[in-house]
Design a protein around this motif. Sequence first.
Motif, PDB file in Angstrom:
ATOM      1  N   ASP A  56       0.827  -1.199   0.000  1.00 20.88           N
ATOM      2  CA  ASP A  56       0.000   0.000   0.000  1.00 20.88           C
ATOM      3  C   ASP A  56       0.867   1.256   0.000  1.00 20.88           C
ATOM      4  O   ASP A  56       0.596   2.206  -0.745  1.00 20.88           O
ATOM      5  CB  ASP A  56      -0.954  -0.016   1.197  1.00 20.88           C
ATOM      6  CG  ASP A  56      -2.208   0.790   0.956  1.00 20.88           C
ATOM      7  OD1 ASP A  56      -2.791   0.687  -0.139  1.00 20.88           O
ATOM      8  OD2 ASP A  56      -2.617   1.520   1.869  1.00 20.88           O
ATOM      9  N   ASN A  60       1.041   4.108  -2.896  1.00 22.04           N
ATOM     10  CA  ASN A  60       0.852   5.527  -2.583  1.00 22.04           C
ATOM     11  C   ASN A  60       1.998   6.375  -3.118  1.00 22.04           C
ATOM     12  O   ASN A  60       1.784   7.420  -3.739  1.00 22.04           O
ATOM     13  CB  ASN A  60       0.720   5.740  -1.074  1.00 22.04           C
ATOM     14  CG  ASN A  60      -0.578   5.200  -0.521  1.00 22.04           C
ATOM     15  OD1 ASN A  60      -1.536   4.968  -1.239  1.00 22.04           O
ATOM     16  ND2 ASN A  60      -0.593   4.989   0.783  1.00 22.04           N
ATOM     17  N   SER A  89      -3.937  10.734   2.363  1.00 26.38           N
ATOM     18  CA  SER A  89      -4.244  11.001   3.775  1.00 26.38           C
ATOM     19  C   SER A  89      -5.701  10.706   4.104  1.00 26.38           C
ATOM     20  O   SER A  89      -6.006  10.102   5.135  1.00 26.38           O
ATOM     21  CB  SER A  89      -3.930  12.462   4.107  1.00 26.38           C
ATOM     22  OG  SER A  89      -2.562  12.703   3.990  1.00 26.38           O
ATOM     23  N   HIS A  91      -7.683   8.683   2.527  1.00 27.98           N
ATOM     24  CA  HIS A  91      -7.901   7.240   2.448  1.00 27.98           C
ATOM     25  C   HIS A  91      -7.451   6.556   3.729  1.00 27.98           C
ATOM     26  O   HIS A  91      -8.143   5.667   4.248  1.00 27.98           O
ATOM     27  CB  HIS A  91      -7.189   6.638   1.237  1.00 27.98           C
ATOM     28  CG  HIS A  91      -7.394   5.177   1.112  1.00 27.98           C
ATOM     29  ND1 HIS A  91      -6.399   4.267   1.386  1.00 27.98           N
ATOM     30  CD2 HIS A  91      -8.486   4.460   0.778  1.00 27.98           C
ATOM     31  CE1 HIS A  91      -6.875   3.047   1.213  1.00 27.98           C
ATOM     32  NE2 HIS A  91      -8.134   3.132   0.849  1.00 27.98           N
ATOM     33  N   ALA A  92      -6.315   6.951   4.249  1.00 24.11           N
ATOM     34  CA  ALA A  92      -5.830   6.371   5.508  1.00 24.11           C
ATOM     35  C   ALA A  92      -6.829   6.625   6.625  1.00 24.11           C
ATOM     36  O   ALA A  92      -7.111   5.735   7.438  1.00 24.11           O
ATOM     37  CB  ALA A  92      -4.462   6.940   5.856  1.00 24.11           C
ATOM     38  N   ARG A  93      -7.389   7.824   6.654  1.00 25.04           N
ATOM     39  CA  ARG A  93      -8.368   8.154   7.694  1.00 25.04           C
ATOM     40  C   ARG A  93      -9.640   7.330   7.517  1.00 25.04           C
ATOM     41  O   ARG A  93     -10.172   6.773   8.474  1.00 25.04           O
ATOM     42  CB  ARG A  93      -8.696   9.637   7.654  1.00 25.04           C
ATOM     43  CG  ARG A  93      -9.624  10.061   8.787  1.00 25.04           C
ATOM     44  CD  ARG A  93     -10.122  11.448   8.628  1.00 25.04           C
ATOM     45  NE  ARG A  93     -10.989  11.449   7.439  1.00 25.04           N
ATOM     46  CZ  ARG A  93     -11.505  12.525   6.901  1.00 25.04           C
ATOM     47  NH1 ARG A  93     -11.234  13.690   7.388  1.00 25.04           N
ATOM     48  NH2 ARG A  93     -12.282  12.447   5.853  1.00 25.04           N
ATOM     49  N   GLY A  97      -6.736   3.225   8.941  1.00 29.17           N
ATOM     50  CA  GLY A  97      -5.382   2.694   8.886  1.00 29.17           C
ATOM     51  C   GLY A  97      -4.407   3.619   9.570  1.00 29.17           C
ATOM     52  O   GLY A  97      -4.763   4.725   9.984  1.00 29.17           O
ATOM     53  N   THR A  99      -1.540   6.304   9.976  1.00 28.43           N
ATOM     54  CA  THR A  99      -1.126   7.456   9.190  1.00 28.43           C
ATOM     55  C   THR A  99       0.389   7.543   9.256  1.00 28.43           C
ATOM     56  O   THR A  99       1.005   7.149  10.242  1.00 28.43           O
ATOM     57  CB  THR A  99      -1.763   8.751   9.718  1.00 28.43           C
ATOM     58  OG1 THR A  99      -1.427   8.888  11.097  1.00 28.43           O
ATOM     59  CG2 THR A  99      -3.268   8.722   9.564  1.00 28.43           C
TER      60      THR A  99
END
Length: 115
Positions: A56, A60, A89, A91-93, A97, A99
């Motif tokens: 991932d 990114n 960012s 997507h991570a939130r 997942g 950060t």
Amino acid sequence: MAAEWWEAVTEAREATGFTGEVVPRTVDGIGAALRIDRRAEFYTELGALGDADGFDAFLNHWWTQALADAAPHEDAREQAIDFADAAVSLHARLADGPTATQAEINALVMGAEAS
């Protein structure tokens, strides 16, 4: 996961005003959008990935580079990078997942520890 990604992309577009083409966040999409002089490095790093955990972060990093490479001029390149940073960012939130800073992501892709 795909729904969360597209939600992040949509939100990042709205937040940054990015109007450029969105490179597919896939190996084929990224590979096709990269400048020819970067493709060998991309595929070399892909082949060297040791586990799925780093994939991932790898996507990114290279997706951001592919967006920048696909931009037609310097202003569009800067906007593409801002858009990519926002999308990653968000997507991570959305995915709950971890950060990471760009330096940490770069270190993961390069196989080193961030300082």
